[in-house]
Design an enzyme around this catalytic site. Structure first.
Site, PDB file in Angstrom:
ATOM      1  CG  ASN A   1       9.830   4.088  28.386  1.00 14.09           C
ATOM      2  OD1 ASN A   1       9.170   3.444  29.030  1.00 14.09           O
ATOM      3  ND2 ASN A   1       9.957   5.533  28.811  1.00 14.09           N
ATOM      4  CD1 TRP A   2       6.358  -0.350  24.993  1.00 17.94           C
ATOM      5  CD2 TRP A   2       5.840  -2.314  25.913  1.00 17.94           C
ATOM      6  NE1 TRP A   2       6.461  -1.162  23.965  1.00 17.94           N
ATOM      7  CE2 TRP A   2       6.380  -2.593  24.650  1.00 17.94           C
ATOM      8  CE3 TRP A   2       5.304  -3.451  26.693  1.00 17.94           C
ATOM      9  CZ2 TRP A   2       6.094  -3.872  24.055  1.00 17.94           C
ATOM     10  CZ3 TRP A   2       5.533  -4.744  26.387  1.00 17.94           C
ATOM     11  CH2 TRP A   2       5.652  -4.762  24.805  1.00 17.94           C
ATOM     12  CE  LYS A   3       6.744   7.474  28.521  1.00 13.57           C
ATOM     13  NZ  LYS A   3       6.677   8.966  28.569  1.00 13.57           N
TER      14      LYS A   3
ATOM     15  CG  HIS B   1      12.134   8.413  31.419  1.00 11.19           C
ATOM     16  ND1 HIS B   1      11.346   9.478  31.715  1.00 11.19           N
ATOM     17  CD2 HIS B   1      11.898   8.126  30.078  1.00 11.19           C
ATOM     18  CE1 HIS B   1      10.295   9.761  30.847  1.00 11.19           C
ATOM     19  NE2 HIS B   1      10.791   9.128  29.614  1.00 11.19           N
TER      20      HIS B   1
ATOM     21  CD  GLU C   1       7.522  10.064  32.170  1.00 11.38           C
ATOM     22  OE1 GLU C   1       7.604   8.596  32.177  1.00 11.38           O
ATOM     23  OE2 GLU C   1       7.190  10.313  31.097  1.00 11.38           O
TER      24      GLU C   1
ATOM     25  CD  GLU D   1      13.531  10.429  26.462  1.00 10.47           C
ATOM     26  OE1 GLU D   1      12.642   9.962  25.422  1.00 10.47           O
ATOM     27  OE2 GLU D   1      13.172  10.238  27.676  1.00 10.47           O
TER      28      GLU D   1
ATOM     29  N   GLY E   1       5.617  13.513  25.895  1.00 10.78           N
ATOM     30  CA  GLY E   1       4.277  13.101  26.230  1.00 10.78           C
ATOM     31  C   GLY E   1       3.508  14.323  26.149  1.00 10.78           C
TER      32      GLY E   1
ATOM     33  CB  SER F   1       6.148  14.382  21.103  1.00  9.05           C
ATOM     34  OG  SER F   1       5.514  14.356  22.404  1.00  9.05           O
TER      35      SER F   1
ATOM     36  N   GLY G   1       7.837   6.801  23.422  1.00  4.80           N
ATOM     37  CA  GLY G   1       6.855   6.559  24.505  1.00  4.80           C
ATOM     38  C   GLY G   1       5.760   6.272  24.013  1.00  4.80           C
ATOM     39  N   GLY G   2       4.782   7.191  23.901  1.00  5.63           N
ATOM     40  CA  GLY G   2       3.388   6.886  23.446  1.00  5.63           C
ATOM     41  C   GLY G   2       3.061   6.215  22.265  1.00  5.63           C
TER      42      GLY G   2
END
Ligand code: PEP
Length: 250
Positions: free
Chosen positions: A9-11, A95, A97, A167, A173, A212, A233-234
């Site tokens: 997930n590149w956000k 998600h 977010e 999640e 994150g 993470s 993600g990251g």
């Protein structure tokens, strides 16, 4: 054998050049590893063309979100059909977010999931508890509520198109990861809840972990009985790290 899935997930990161470089890089990783897992990338909508033009066919495209509407006066929305035109066959839905920052309620999430399955895009349905909810012993209650609301109206055939991502909000994150045992406990619970909706689907549905995930912890998480991959993600923005995570799935 259940399908294994690793999704990056590149956000809201990158630009056209970065997206092209990542697309080429992930394609090389997938070719090198010849992995049995489905490897997905979820770029921002506007970068989807650049990614679609630069990935090999062994990399799957996912959206980070999708509209519950077909078309019309819904400013800012992107429909499932639009995604399908790019060969995008998956969408993250719900998600944390989106839930926390953009008002995606359980009802909105359920409508998006329903639209995805109707149109043959596989929803990756995210569920997760906050730290406060975990510390007050409400984890399974929260997960159960989110899950039921998102999935309870689906038929068995529709449910088969769903991927669930556990999640924990406190792990996204933050660099804090659920221990493999903490994650497994919730994954097993999720599989049980899915079984109550449709027994046959529960044994085949991929349930992936996000929060993470990195090169150091992926293997121990993916080794757990009910963890079928990761939503990353990251670490999905760093090719070397993403490669290690893809290796860990086998
Ligand atoms: C995510 O975006 O779904 C996620 C899990 O992010 P991170 O890996 O950075 O925690």
């Amino acid at each position: 054998m259940r399908r294994k899935v690793v999704a990056g997930n590149w956000k809201m990161n990158g630009n056209r050049q970065i997206a092209k470089d990542l697309a080429v890089g992930v394609s090389k990783i997938v070719e090198r590893l010849n992995s049995s897992a489905e490897i997905l990338v979820a770029p921002p909508f506007v970068l989807m063309t650049d990614v679609a033009e630069n990935v090999s066919s062994s990399v799957n495209l996912a959206a980070q979100d999708v509209s519950s509407y077909d078309n019309g006066a819904y400013t800012g929305e992107v429909s499932v059909d639009m995604l399908s035109e790019f060969g995008c066959a998956y969408s993250i839905v719900g998600h944390s977010e989106r839930r926390a920052l953009f008002g995606d309620t359980d009802e909105v999430v359920a409508a998006k999931v329903a639209k995805c399955v109707e149109k043959n895009v596989q929803p990756i349905v995210c569920v997760g508890e906050t730290l406060e909810e975990r510390e007050s012993g409400k984890t399974l209650e929260v997960i159960g509520g989110q899950l039921h609301s998102a999935l309870e109206k689906l038929t068995g055939d529709e449910l088969e198109k769903v991927i669930v991502a556990y999640e924990p909000v406190w792990a996204i994150g933050t660099g804090k990861t659920a221990t493999p045992e903490q994650a497994q406990e919730v994954h097993e619970f999720i599989r049980g809840e899915v079984a109550a909706l449709d027994e046959a689907t529960a044994s085949v549905m991929p349930i992936i972990y996000g929060g993470s995930v990195n090169a150091g912890n992926a293997k121990s998480l993916f080794a757990m009985a009910d963890i079928d991959g990761g939503l990353v993600g990251g670490a999905s923005l760093k090719l070397e790290e993403f490669e290690e995570i893809c290796k860990a799935i086998g």
